[in-house]
Design a protein around this motif. Structure first.
Motif, short mmCIF file in Angstrom:
data_model
loop_
_atom_site.label_atom_id
_atom_site.label_comp_id
_atom_site.label_asym_id
_atom_site.label_seq_id
_atom_site.Cartn_x
_atom_site.Cartn_y
_atom_site.Cartn_z
N UNK A 188 -4.19 9.97 -1.62
CA UNK A 188 -4.32 8.96 -2.64
C UNK A 188 -3.72 7.65 -2.14
N UNK A 189 -4.39 6.54 -2.44
CA UNK A 189 -3.94 5.23 -1.97
C UNK A 189 -3.85 4.29 -3.16
N UNK B 47 4.12 22.56 9.06
CA UNK B 47 4.11 21.40 8.15
C UNK B 47 4.46 20.12 8.93
N UNK B 48 5.50 20.24 9.78
CA UNK B 48 5.89 19.08 10.60
C UNK B 48 4.75 18.65 11.50
N UNK B 49 4.07 19.62 12.11
CA UNK B 49 2.94 19.30 12.99
C UNK B 49 1.84 18.60 12.23
N UNK B 50 1.55 19.10 11.01
CA UNK B 50 0.49 18.47 10.21
C UNK B 50 0.86 17.04 9.82
N UNK B 51 2.12 16.86 9.39
CA UNK B 51 2.55 15.50 9.00
C UNK B 51 2.50 14.55 10.20
N UNK B 52 2.95 15.03 11.34
CA UNK B 52 2.92 14.17 12.52
C UNK B 52 1.50 13.79 12.89
N UNK B 53 0.58 14.75 12.81
CA UNK B 53 -0.81 14.47 13.14
C UNK B 53 -1.40 13.45 12.17
N UNK B 54 -1.05 13.58 10.89
CA UNK B 54 -1.59 12.64 9.91
C UNK B 54 -0.97 11.24 10.05
N UNK B 55 0.35 11.19 10.18
CA UNK B 55 1.00 9.89 10.26
C UNK B 55 0.63 9.15 11.56
N UNK C 207 0.86 -1.19 0.00
CA UNK C 207 0.00 0.00 0.00
C UNK C 207 0.88 1.23 0.00
N UNK C 208 0.63 2.14 -0.97
CA UNK C 208 1.28 3.44 -0.96
C UNK C 208 0.22 4.49 -0.73
N UNK C 209 0.53 5.46 0.12
CA UNK C 209 -0.41 6.53 0.41
C UNK C 209 0.37 7.85 0.50
N UNK C 210 -0.11 8.92 -0.20
CA UNK C 210 0.49 10.23 -0.01
C UNK C 210 -0.59 11.30 0.03
N UNK C 211 -0.18 12.48 0.45
CA UNK C 211 -1.11 13.60 0.59
C UNK C 211 -1.14 14.37 -0.74
N UNK C 212 -2.32 14.56 -1.27
CA UNK C 212 -2.46 15.28 -2.54
C UNK C 212 -2.22 16.78 -2.34
N UNK C 213 -1.59 17.37 -3.36
CA UNK C 213 -1.30 18.82 -3.36
C UNK C 213 -0.50 19.22 -2.13
N UNK C 214 0.39 18.33 -1.70
CA UNK C 214 1.14 18.62 -0.48
C UNK C 214 2.13 19.77 -0.70
N UNK C 215 2.65 19.90 -1.94
CA UNK C 215 3.61 20.98 -2.21
C UNK C 215 2.96 22.35 -2.02
N UNK C 216 1.75 22.48 -2.54
CA UNK C 216 1.04 23.75 -2.37
C UNK C 216 0.71 24.00 -0.92
N UNK C 217 0.35 22.95 -0.23
CA UNK C 217 -0.02 23.07 1.18
C UNK C 217 1.18 23.53 2.01
N UNK C 218 2.34 22.95 1.72
CA UNK C 218 3.52 23.29 2.50
C UNK C 218 4.01 24.70 2.23
N UNK D 61 8.20 2.52 5.48
CA UNK D 61 8.92 3.79 5.56
C UNK D 61 7.95 4.95 5.36
N UNK D 62 8.38 6.11 5.84
CA UNK D 62 7.69 7.37 5.64
C UNK D 62 8.64 8.27 4.86
N UNK D 63 8.21 8.64 3.67
CA UNK D 63 9.06 9.45 2.78
C UNK D 63 8.33 10.75 2.50
N UNK D 64 8.75 11.82 3.16
CA UNK D 64 8.06 13.09 2.97
C UNK D 64 6.63 12.97 3.44
N UNK D 65 5.67 13.11 2.50
CA UNK D 65 4.25 12.98 2.83
C UNK D 65 3.70 11.61 2.46
N UNK D 66 4.58 10.72 1.99
CA UNK D 66 4.14 9.40 1.53
C UNK D 66 4.43 8.33 2.60
#
Length: 624
Positions: A526-527, A446-454, A427-438, A470-475
């Protein structure tokens, strides 16, 4: 500590406990042997010895005659037995006073030669007299009787009738020769003296041959090879030998060639003893005369209770303890305790079968060896389980849930860490439009948001038995079906993907509340899911390794998660994954060409799991 060192130390501990058990706890085996005696009942017939008893019926025929005045009756009965063919008679009545002397002192006209008949039998060596040590004083018959002993040789014509008991009050052994008496005192036991006289052997000899056995004067107390419980030795009441036509009585005639023990068996007699056949009040006690008779029969028949040498016992315990220790170590921990309990019962059965063959085999020391081996094996297994738990926690604790680590620790096999080929679902999962969000948020936000999501995403992956690779960026990359094998890994992956979709909706509300100053579009993910073979293991260099998965299945799953926008969904799955999940609800499909892959991949939009599949999922989660 190295495994072999731990096993050696455990072996030494087990051997030490077994040897200590043999040295200090052998006496506890007497309790087992007492039970064996009662279970076995009568063991052997008495073919040499008969009891001549003064019972209640005999006393009833002479109500006005005290036992102290029974010497003429003893003489008559003994003479009748000799006339019937009896070889020798042992008297188990202590004639402490002379009735003849008492009558003379009272000037009774009956004094005369009142004791002459019994003195005649003593002089003919047909009647053996008793001696008994009481209150540190050796008690002998009155002088009126001992003067009749040939050559006044008391040491070889008086038999000791002492019946020393073990510490628990039970008579199990009888000394054949006493070594603490002055020269010329009676030192031979009555059973030994009776057996010697029966077999026409000289009591003055240095050693004797009885029943095929050699007995010498240095013999230690002899363990009694009991014939059976009280009443096993044939008995004949003394009044039958006092009858007028006694020599026509078949029971009297049956005394031919026998050795007799003349003693009491009447109510109120004090000469009753605990033996292995009686365990206190309310249980059968055995009379002193019968104990003497059974002991004499043992000597004449040659029957003995044999004991293996102490060296053989130590060697056997050593082999038993070590064999069981290594057997317990190899045994599955679930069967260790019940198997150990069953094996603890085995020495009892073996010892009982050996006892039936007159061989005494230790039980309690063997049970100590078994219990020690079992305890050592349990401790080794607990230590090994703890080490395995620590190892797996260190290795997988950041990849899988504690529950999965626990299941892996309880498994009989360890995961292959050098690289193992398995079939799993990635399973691969990442956050859509993460570049714009960051770009709209500060780095720390951004770190707080990623931690909350992960935090949410990893919990969901673990809930369904996934391994967060593994956790790679937002994926996030997750494998299902490894390292702990799940046959329904595809189903788990789909369920986790749908749960991530629901969590993303909840996360969207959290983002709006946490960052109200910014206007974001909905938090979306996206998954992508793909099922197939991959290689899992420690991959890297000597300086840096990581537990991860590689292969075409990983590459395809990484490409699929971006197709959700095209298919208008969050979760997309390959044809291989969809076919492996019963009840999956799919939508639009498309075909994807993956770089480096000859065959295209058919991809489906996943919208849910059917009712049957949900029930299976709940059942599976409950079973976990």
């Amino acid at each position: 500590m190295h495994k072999s060192i731990r096993i050696v130390l455990a072996s030494c501990a087990v051997i030490g406990a077994s040897c200590l058990g043999l040295h200090f706890c052998a006496g506890a085996d007497e309790l087992y042997r007492d039970v064996f005696h009662r279970l076995a009942g009568a063991r052997a017939p008495a073919s040499h010895v008969v009891l001549l008893t003064v019972d209640d019926a005999t006393l009833a025929q002479y109500p006005d005659t005290p036992l102290a005045f029974f010497s003429p009756l003893f003489a008559r009965a003994a003479q009748t037995a000799i006339d019937a063919g009896a070889k020798v008679i042992a008297l188990d009545f202590m004639l402490g006073i002379s009735a003849e002397q008492w009558l003379a002192e009272h000037e009774s006209p009956k004094a005369g030669d009142f004791d002459q008949p019994i003195r005649a039998l003593i002089g003919q060596e047909s009647l053996l007299l008793p001696a008994l040590k009481q209150a540190d004083r050796l008690q002998l018959p009155a002088t009126a009787y001992t003067i009749a002993v040939p050559d006044f040789d008391l040491a070889h014509h008086l038999g000791r009738v002492d019946l020393p008991a073990d510490g628990d009050g039970i008579v199990r052994r009888i000394p054949l020769v006493w070594h603490d008496e002055a020269e010329g005192s009676p030192v031979l036991s009555m059973p030994l003296l009776l057996a010697l006289r029966y077999s026409n052997q000289q009591a003055k000899a240095k050693n004797w041959h009885l029943g095929g056995q050699v007995i010498d004067r240095s013999s230690s107390p002899q363990r009694i090879a009991w014939l059976g419980p009280p009443g096993t030795v044939p008995q004949i009441a003394m009044h039958r030998l006092l009858a007028k036509q006694a020599l026509q009585d078949p029971q009297v005639l049956a005394l031919k060639g026998k050795a007799l023990v003349l003693g009491g068996a009447y109510t109120g007699m004090q000469d009753w003893h605990l033996t292995p056949y009686g365990m206190g009040m309310g249980h059968a006690l055995m009379s002193g005369p019968e104990i003497l008779a059974q002991s004499a029969e043992m000597l004449l028949s040659g029957r003995r209770l044999m004991t293996s040498s102490i060296y053989w016992q130590y060697l056997s315990l050593l082999l038993i303890a070590l064999s069981l220790l290594y057997g317990f170590i190899l045994l599955n921990h679930k069967w260790l305790l019940p198997t150990g309990i069953l094996i603890l019962l085995l020495p009892i059965a073996v010892a009982y079968l050996a006892f039936l063959q007159d061989l005494l085999w230790p039980v309690f020391p063997v049970q100590i060896a078994i219990a020690s081996a079992m305890l050592a094996a349990i401790l080794l297994k607990l230590n090994r389980a703890a080490r395995k738990q620590r190892y797996l926690t260190e290795l997988f604790g950041r990849f899988v849930s504690p529950a999965i680590v626990k299941q892996m620790a309880e498994s009989d096999t360890m995961p292959v860490m050098g690289g193992e080929r398995v079939v799993a679902t990635v399973l691969f999962c990442d956050i859509r439009s993460f570049t714009s969000l960051s770009e709209l948020l500060k780095p720390e936000d951004v770190v707080e948001l990623l931690n909350a999501w992960f935090e949410r995403a990893c919990a969901i992956a673990w809930q369904y038995g996934g391994t967060v690779d593994k956790l790679i960026g937002d994926a996030m990359m997750v494998e299902f079906g490894t390292p702990l094998r799940h046959l329904d890994h595809a189903h788990r992956a789909v369920a986790a993907g749908l749960a991530l979709e629901a969590a993303a909706h909840e996360m969207s509300a959290w983002v709006d509340q946490r960052f109200p100053a910014h206007s974001f579009s909905d938090f979306a993910i996206g998954v992508g899911l793909h099922t197939g073979p991959l290689v899992i293991g420690n991959i890297g260099s000597s300086l840096k390794t990581d537990y991860t998965a590689i292969g075409d299945t990983v590459n395809v799953a990484a490409r699929l998660e971006g197709l959700g926008k095209t298919l208008g969904c969050v979760v997309v799955a390959s044809h291989e994954t969809v076919q492996a999940v019963a009840g999956i609800v799919t939508g639009d499909a498309t075909t994807l060409l993956v770089k480096g892959r000859a065959e295209p991949v058919v991809v489906y939009a996943v919208h849910g799991l059917g009712m049957a599949s949900n029930k299976e999922q709940e059942h599976e989660m409950d079973s976990r």
